[in-house]
Design an enzyme around this catalytic site. Structure first.
Site, short mmCIF file in Angstrom:
data_model
loop_
_atom_site.label_atom_id
_atom_site.label_comp_id
_atom_site.label_asym_id
_atom_site.label_seq_id
_atom_site.Cartn_x
_atom_site.Cartn_y
_atom_site.Cartn_z
N HIS A 35 0.84 -1.21 0.00
CA HIS A 35 0.00 0.00 0.00
C HIS A 35 0.87 1.25 0.00
O HIS A 35 0.56 2.24 -0.65
CB HIS A 35 -0.90 0.03 1.24
N SER A 186 0.37 -8.93 1.59
CA SER A 186 -1.09 -8.88 1.59
C SER A 186 -1.57 -8.66 3.02
O SER A 186 -0.94 -9.13 3.98
CB SER A 186 -1.63 -10.22 1.06
N ARG A 188 -3.85 -10.06 4.49
CA ARG A 188 -4.21 -11.33 5.14
C ARG A 188 -2.99 -12.17 5.54
O ARG A 188 -3.16 -13.20 6.16
CB ARG A 188 -5.09 -12.17 4.23
#
Ligand code: PAF
Length: 198
Positions: A35, A186, A188
């Site tokens: 991100h 990620s 997750r």
């Protein structure tokens, strides 16, 4: 130093006078270095006049498995710090009640690509993505929106959808960042055990 603004209400985001160009990085939070890369690209593009917005919204309607939604990491305070460090101008973090009316029965759907690959295993997932992305684009009206290539099917679907709807938004895809063992970063990943990792 001006503190990073957080807007939670639809009324406020639609009335906000953004300086142009507006660059949007849509996320579901639990921000990581992947991100950060999207945000840095947005910052480089916006120059000194534009507005860089990160949306943080864990969109329930793109989860076909309620357990997956329950387990999804929620780390708003850390996300806020990441956005602050990266020079984001504004976070849009609406609640479910703001985003979806109780009676909401209207969805945006795509009926070809959304059924293939990852979509074949997650019925309704991409319709949930298209619905929330449409809402974010309508509310924020970005000139540019930046997504990760990690979710390549999502990226292509959103690019097609923009063309199909004649929306004048430039969709950019940023390269995936990986751990040294090759695993793509990620949100997750924190749910993986050491046996799950390569
Ligand atoms: O890639 C994501 O994090 C989500 O699917 C998105 C694009 C923010 C929509 O909820």
């Amino acid at each position: 130093m001006v503190s990073l603004k957080v807007i939670k209400s639809i009324k406020e985001i639609t009335n906000w006078g953004f300086s142009q160009p507006v660059i949007l990085v849509p996320t579901m939070g639990a921000l990581h270095d992947g991100h950060r890369k999207l945000i840095r690209e947005g910052n480089a593009i916006k120059g000194n006049k534009g507005t860089l917005i990160v949306s943080i919204y864990l969109n329930p309607i793109q989860f076909n498995d309620p357990k997956d939604l329950d387990k999804y990491p929620r780390t708003f305070d850390t996300d806020y710090k990441v956005c602050e460090e990266e020079g984001v101008d504004l976070i849009f973090a609406p609640s479910d009640a703001e985003m979806y009316l109780n009676s909401s029965s209207v969805k945006v759907s795509e009926n070809k690509l959304a059924r293939e690959l990852c979509g074949s295993k997650r019925p309704g997932h991409f319709n949930g993505v298209c619905t929330v992305v449409t809402k974010l684009f309508n509310l924020i009206k970005p000139k540019i929106a930046i997504f990760g290539k990690k979710d390549y099917q999502q990226l292509i679907l959103i690019k097609d959808f923009i063309k199909e709807r004649n929306l004048r938004i430039n969709i950019l895809g940023e390269d995936t960042i990986r751990e040294s063992n090759g695993l793509a970063l990620s949100s997750r990943n924190c749910l993986l055990t050491s046996e799950d990792k390569p």
